[in-house]
Design a protein around this motif. Structure first.
Motif, PDB file in Angstrom:
ATOM      1  N   TRP A   1       3.052  -8.093   5.032  1.00 37.71           N
ATOM      2  CA  TRP A   1       2.667  -7.726   3.665  1.00 37.71           C
ATOM      3  C   TRP A   1       1.870  -8.850   3.013  1.00 37.71           C
ATOM      4  O   TRP A   1       0.867  -8.612   2.348  1.00 37.71           O
ATOM      5  CB  TRP A   1       3.918  -7.425   2.841  1.00 37.71           C
TER       6      TRP A   1
ATOM      7  N   ARG B   1       1.012  -6.602  -7.075  1.00 40.48           N
ATOM      8  CA  ARG B   1       0.794  -7.700  -6.118  1.00 40.48           C
ATOM      9  C   ARG B   1      -0.686  -7.940  -5.861  1.00 40.48           C
ATOM     10  O   ARG B   1      -1.132  -9.081  -5.713  1.00 40.48           O
ATOM     11  CB  ARG B   1       1.505  -7.383  -4.808  1.00 40.48           C
TER      12      ARG B   1
ATOM     13  N   GLU C   1       4.529  -1.586  -7.295  1.00 41.06           N
ATOM     14  CA  GLU C   1       4.630  -2.951  -6.799  1.00 41.06           C
ATOM     15  C   GLU C   1       3.318  -3.395  -6.142  1.00 41.06           C
ATOM     16  O   GLU C   1       2.844  -4.522  -6.346  1.00 41.06           O
ATOM     17  CB  GLU C   1       5.781  -3.070  -5.785  1.00 41.06           C
ATOM     18  N   MET C   2       2.720  -2.493  -5.372  1.00 38.96           N
ATOM     19  CA  MET C   2       1.498  -2.888  -4.666  1.00 38.96           C
ATOM     20  C   MET C   2       0.357  -3.203  -5.621  1.00 38.96           C
ATOM     21  O   MET C   2      -0.387  -4.169  -5.422  1.00 38.96           O
ATOM     22  CB  MET C   2       1.109  -1.793  -3.674  1.00 38.96           C
TER      23      MET C   2
ATOM     24  N   ARG D   1       6.424   0.339   0.280  1.00 34.93           N
ATOM     25  CA  ARG D   1       6.620  -0.171  -1.084  1.00 34.93           C
ATOM     26  C   ARG D   1       6.090   0.821  -2.094  1.00 34.93           C
ATOM     27  O   ARG D   1       5.255   1.660  -1.765  1.00 34.93           O
ATOM     28  CB  ARG D   1       5.876  -1.499  -1.240  1.00 34.93           C
ATOM     29  N   THR D   2       6.541   0.680  -3.303  1.00 29.76           N
ATOM     30  CA  THR D   2       6.056   1.610  -4.325  1.00 29.76           C
ATOM     31  C   THR D   2       4.629   1.233  -4.699  1.00 29.76           C
ATOM     32  O   THR D   2       4.211   0.067  -4.584  1.00 29.76           O
ATOM     33  CB  THR D   2       6.905   1.547  -5.604  1.00 29.76           C
TER      34      THR D   2
ATOM     35  N   ASP E   1      14.844   6.261   0.895  1.00 31.72           N
ATOM     36  CA  ASP E   1      14.318   4.915   1.079  1.00 31.72           C
ATOM     37  C   ASP E   1      13.869   4.801   2.527  1.00 31.72           C
ATOM     38  O   ASP E   1      14.477   5.401   3.404  1.00 31.72           O
ATOM     39  CB  ASP E   1      15.410   3.886   0.796  1.00 31.72           C
TER      40      ASP E   1
ATOM     41  N   LYS F   1      11.119   6.332  -5.584  1.00 31.13           N
ATOM     42  CA  LYS F   1      10.803   5.381  -6.641  1.00 31.13           C
ATOM     43  C   LYS F   1      11.376   5.856  -7.964  1.00 31.13           C
ATOM     44  O   LYS F   1      11.910   6.963  -8.051  1.00 31.13           O
ATOM     45  CB  LYS F   1       9.286   5.204  -6.742  1.00 31.13           C
TER      46      LYS F   1
END
Ligand code: SF4
Ligand code: SF4
Ligand code: SF4
Ligand code: FES
Ligand code: FES
Lengths: 792, 169
Positions: free
Chosen positions: A304, A652, A648-649, A644-645, A639, A620
């Protein structure tokens, strides 16, 4: 009706005359057991479980068919009644397999509960049991004859509730059996089948384990699951659903979609997709590692950190060298509101572009503009259940918004609502309609004109203008009319129809779109020319401090045109498959740096330079807004390790691009910024956000990955999104009314609406990854007798 | 002319059906008589009969099958040329109905709802046929035979076997 007073078990009760005794008791907290009674369906009185003693009546009476009356005196739980119920149970159990330890309904079975309560476990019947093998009626509906207690709930649910009538009852006495509409001797496989909408409502209504669901049966026991109440990810109705989940080695698997508490805007209902099509989440083809395309053209899994580094660096470079306006951003219809809002904020303030769009399935901009300045003119999905009169123009709810269709049918059946349908096709809901007008193909514009008073337009809308004239008069004479509008109506035509509707006192409107958060995507400003809340980009200087462009950006089609001309340096796609949807020539993107956040290797993802594996709506938290503007919570149920949601991405990537996190997501304490709207003359540098949080009894959010941090900002800044936090958090729906400010009307705007054309068994790109939907489609195609006689 | 093009029924029956559906307050009330008349003409209620009757009344085929399966005098398989229906309800039972039934079983070599190999006879155990005063009784197609003894049954069966008897079921 007038209230009457009566006595139940010594308690004085009051209820409107005509209320059924069983319902009146329930409202007063007195539970009368019932197998065949199902609120909202016709009365059957088949099971005799609900018997009570009425004073001065010689025999025990069924509470499910007895209306309360003045002075009535009722006993609901005397030794005599207990004995009668016990005998009923013993009769039912006389031919019941008693296989609770393996039965699919064990733990959730009404017969089990009643047997436990009345202690009817010993039986006087020595006759051999009448066993029949279980039958697979369709990929999703199985029938176990021996467990059936002949309550007829399924028959009524399918006939009255669904207007499908796929189930009947055959034979007589102890050999009576529930029978599906395709008999065994007519099928190539010599097995009985159902030709129906595969909604599973019959299974839901079945009080025992006689009807079971193909996707869930024998996978687990009810008490081994966690039950998470959330919102369906498929169509624009946004039904409340409860997902049953259980742990697996790489996360948490969804094993069942259900409607346990029936407290949502959908009442009793879930359609085939809501009930079964959660299985895309468990699909083996899911991408679970970030993939970066190498110089040899192949994807290589990377960490990631590496992926975010790479994307952040490239996007920053391209922004700084070729300008933000060379970058395009496309969002999805199944993102949460929080993600959609964050994505457009990221595009506008971090990337510096208004080139942002989504696949639009209804023209919400025109809708908002047409209703600008009005209050209480937008309908909630709940209104479809109670409105005295409904006008449906365009659309086909049975296929595209099954929850809406269910509510309308229920309203017509139980409240005698008057339904008026105008459509260019003979849609199934015309069967409930008081009047149906068949429009000429593409006649919606002419219809809107005619309704609004342009008599000349009548002949282009229909062949029989006289009938249309009568229709217009009838509709105009209604009050509190609910006007549901399909995506066929857009722009000026949509506005004309709304203008007509506004002349009707109390009329309310809803515009039907196709996906779980299509409405949210538009409300949150995933549009090149509109900021959140339908504020035109050009009329707002709110971006000044971010150096964001003040003029409208490129729309979906222009983005790909720009790519074709080599002018698009980068494309960031979040939860969308535009390449397939708009038949984009893959060559157009060859000089564009493409980043895609996706679950699967879709046509769009296949062209990407970087694929980031995404979580879906069932994995999510946040909120979504249905077609009607009803805001609901989504809660993390499933899950999957390695995904990732989107929230979040986005955060980031912004971080790696060097953006100020505190400006992007208002988290932590201290100064932060919003889009500047709150910086009035008085505020100076004061932290309005913190003041607002305090005023609303909210805590500052401590993580930039907390979607509620951005919800604070949405609530504060997006017109119409005055969310009631406790309503949201307790899983209740609330109706929001975002409407344009009315200051700026944009003329000649391309609406770019492209309906998804989903049916009962398709759901955009997502549906292709649902094994169940594929099974059902195949079943429908391969059974020669299947005509879905039901659906027309 | 029948309301239904390509009807499977005779012109007379088709005309009768056209009329039948109009004489009840609700069309579907014509269902049971139609099934009975159709069975008389076709010999049994075939899938084609179900389809056409559903179409004539405006019901789903499933509705027709629901009703059809309720009544034991409606059959979905061909019966023999002579359908022997022996009553074993209370009066007949008391006066030897089961003996008559057993006798028929032995004589014809078939059981309940079965048809002889040559297709001439079929046998059914039925509920009261309304001939209690002269029990035990049986019905062959639409003809009644009462005050039965096994000898009398033999004679009746022989008469039919000789081809003397109405072939209207
Ligand atoms: S449509 Fe099919 S799945 Fe739905 S209630 Fe009827 S039989 Fe059951
Ligand atoms: S299958 Fe279930 S719902 Fe249907 S009659 Fe039997 S017990 Fe009732
Ligand atoms: S009607 Fe729409 S929202 Fe409701 S369960 Fe079906 S697909 Fe989901
Ligand atoms: S609930 Fe009243 S008879 Fe079944
Ligand atoms: S009991 Fe046999 S005819 Fe009535």
């Amino acid at each position: 009706m007038a209230d009457v007073t009566f006595t139940v078990d010594g308690k004085k009760l009051t209820a409107p005359a005509g209320t059924l005794l069983i319902d009146a008791c329930k409202s007063a907290g007195i539970e009368i057991p019932a197998f065949c009674y199902y609120p909202g369906l016709s009365l059957q009185a088949a099971c005799r479980m609900c018997v009570v003693r009425l004073e001065k009546v010689p025999k025990l009476q069924t509470a499910c068919t007895t209306p309360v009356a003045e002075g009535m005196v009722v006993q609901t739980e005397t030794p005599e009644i207990v004995q009668a119920r016990k005998a009923t149970l013993q009769l039912l159990l006389g031919n019941h397999p008693l296989d609770c330890p393996v039965c699919d309904a064990g733990g959730e079975c009404e017969l089990q509960d009643m047997t436990f309560k009345y202690g009817a476990a010993e039986s006087f019947y020595a006759e051999p049991k009448n066993h029949r093998e279980e039958q697979k009626w369709s990929p999703v509906v199985y029938f176990d004859r021996p467990r059936c207690i002949l309550c007829y709930r399924c028959v009524r649910m399918c006939g009255e509730g669904m207007d499908v009538f796929a189930l009947g009852i055959q034979n007589r006495g102890s050999s009576s059996v529930i029978a599906p509409n395709v008999p065994a001797d007519l099928t190539p496989d010599h097995l009985a089948h159902v030709d129906c909408e595969q909604c599973g409502m019959c299974i839901d209504a079945c009080p025992v384990g006689a009807l079971t669901s193909g996707t869930y049966r024998y996978k687990t026991r009810p008490w081994e699951m966690n039950h998470v109440a959330t919102t369906c990810t498929h169509c624009g109705d946004g039904c409340k659903t409860t997902l049953g989940v259980r742990s697996t080695s790489d996360g948490s698997e969804i094993v069942r979609g259900d409607n346990r508490d029936k407290s949502g805007i959908n009442g009793d209902f879930l359609c085939n997709k809501g009930r079964y099509a959660f299985d895309f989440a468990n699909n083996d083809d899911r991408i679970t590692q970030p993939l970066v395309r190498q110089s040899n053209g192949e994807f290589k899994p990377v960490s990631w950190e590496e992926a975010f580094d790479y994307v952040g660096k490239r996007l920053r470079e391209l922004r700084d060298t070729r300008g933000g306006k060379s970058i395009g951003v496309i969002g999805g219809n199944r993102l949460t509101n929080e993600e959609a809002y964050l994505l457009q904020k990221f595009a506008r303030t971090v990337v510096g572009t208004n080139n942002i769009d989504h696949h639009r399935t209804a023209d919400y901009v025109s809708f908002a503009q047409a209703l600008a300045g009005q209050t209480n003119r937008t309908a909630s999905l709940r209104d479809t259940l109670t409105a005295p009169a409904i006008l449906l123009v365009g659309g086909d709810p049975t296929n595209q918004a099954p929850g809406t269709a269910w509510n309308i049918r229920t309203n017509v059946r139980n409240n005698r609502a008057r339904l008026y349908v105008v459509n260019s096709a003979e849609i199934k809901l015309r069967r409930q309609a008081k009047a149906f007008v068949r429009l000429a193909p593409f006649g919606y514009g002419a219809l809107a004109g005619y309704l609004a008073g342009d008599n000349a337009a009548g002949s282009s809308a229909v062949t029989d203008v006289n009938a249309l004239s009568t229709f217009r008069d009838t509709v105009k004479a209604e009050e509190n009319l609910l006007i549901l509008i399909g995506s066929e109506l857009r722009g000026a035509e949509l506005k004309k129809l709304i203008e007509f509707g506004l002349s009707i006192p109390g009329a309310k409107f809803a515009l039907l779109a196709d996906y779980a958060n299509s409405r949210g995507a538009a409300d949150m400003g995933l549009l090149p020319d509109m900021l959140p809340g339908y504020t035109p980009v050009s009329s707002s200087n709110t971006f000044a401090e971010y150096n964001a462009p003040a003029e409208a950006g490129l729309d979906m089609l222009e983005i790909f045109d720009a790519a074709g001309r080599g002018e698009l340096s980068a494309l960031y796609v979040v939860g969308s498959n535009p390449v397939a949807r708009y038949s984009v020539d893959p060559a157009a993107l060859k000089d564009t740096f493409v980043v895609v956040q996706e679950m699967f290797l879709t046509e769009t993802a296949a062209l990407a330079d970087v694929i980031l594996p995404a979580a879906n709506l069932y994995e999510k938290s946040g909120s979504v807004t249905n077609s009607y503007g009803d805001l609901q919570q989504v809660k993390k149920a499933g899950d999957r390790a390695g995904v990732r949601t989107d929230f979040e991405m986005i955060v980031r990537i912004a971080d790696k691009m060097g953006a100020d996190m505190r400006k992007l997501v208002p988290f932590g304490k201290g100064l932060r910024a919003d889009m500047g709207q709150s910086r009035g003359a008085q505020s100076g540098e004061a932290d309005r956000h913190a003041i607002w949080l305090t005023a609303n009894n909210l805590e500052p959010k401590l993580s930039p990955f907390d979607p509620y941090a951005i919800l604070d900002e949405i609530q504060r800044l997006v017109p119409g999104y005055n969310v009631l936090r406790l309503q949201l958090l307790s899983g209740n729906d609330q109706h929001l009314q975002p409407a344009a400010s009315g200051l700026v009307q944009i003329g000649n705007r391309r609406d770019l609406v492209l309906p998804a054309n989903d049916t009962l068994f398709t759901s955009g790109t997502l549906g292709r990854y649902s094994a169940m939907l594929n099974d059902v489609q195949q079943y429908q195609a391969n059974q020669p007798l299947i005509q879905i006689q039901a659906a027309d | 002319m029948s309301e239904v093009a390509n009807t499977i029924f005779s012109p007379e029956l088709a005309a009768r059906f056209d009329h039948l559906v109009t004489i009840y307050p609700m069309r579907r009330s014509a269902l049971v008589p139609m099934l009975l008349y159709a069975q008389d003409e076709v010999g049994y209620v075939s899938d084609a009969v179900v389809t056409e009757i559903a179409q004539r009344i405006g019901l789903l085929e499933l509705d027709v099958r629901n009703v059809l399966s309720y009544y034991s005098m409606l059959r979905t398989k061909p019966a023999g040329k002579y359908n022997v229906q022996v009553c074993t309800n209370i009066s007949c039972m008391l006066r030897g109905g089961y003996e008559i039934l057993d006798h028929c079983k032995a004589k014809l070599g078939i059981g309940h709802k079965e048809v002889t190999k040559d297709g001439v006879f079929s046998l059914e155990e039925v509920e009261c046929i309304g001939a209690c005063c002269w029990a035990p009784a049986m019905q062959v197609n639409y003809d009644f035979h009462d005050n039965l003894t096994t000898i009398k049954v033999d004679e009746i069966i022989e008469t039919y076997r000789a081809g003397q008897g109405k072939d209207v079921k």
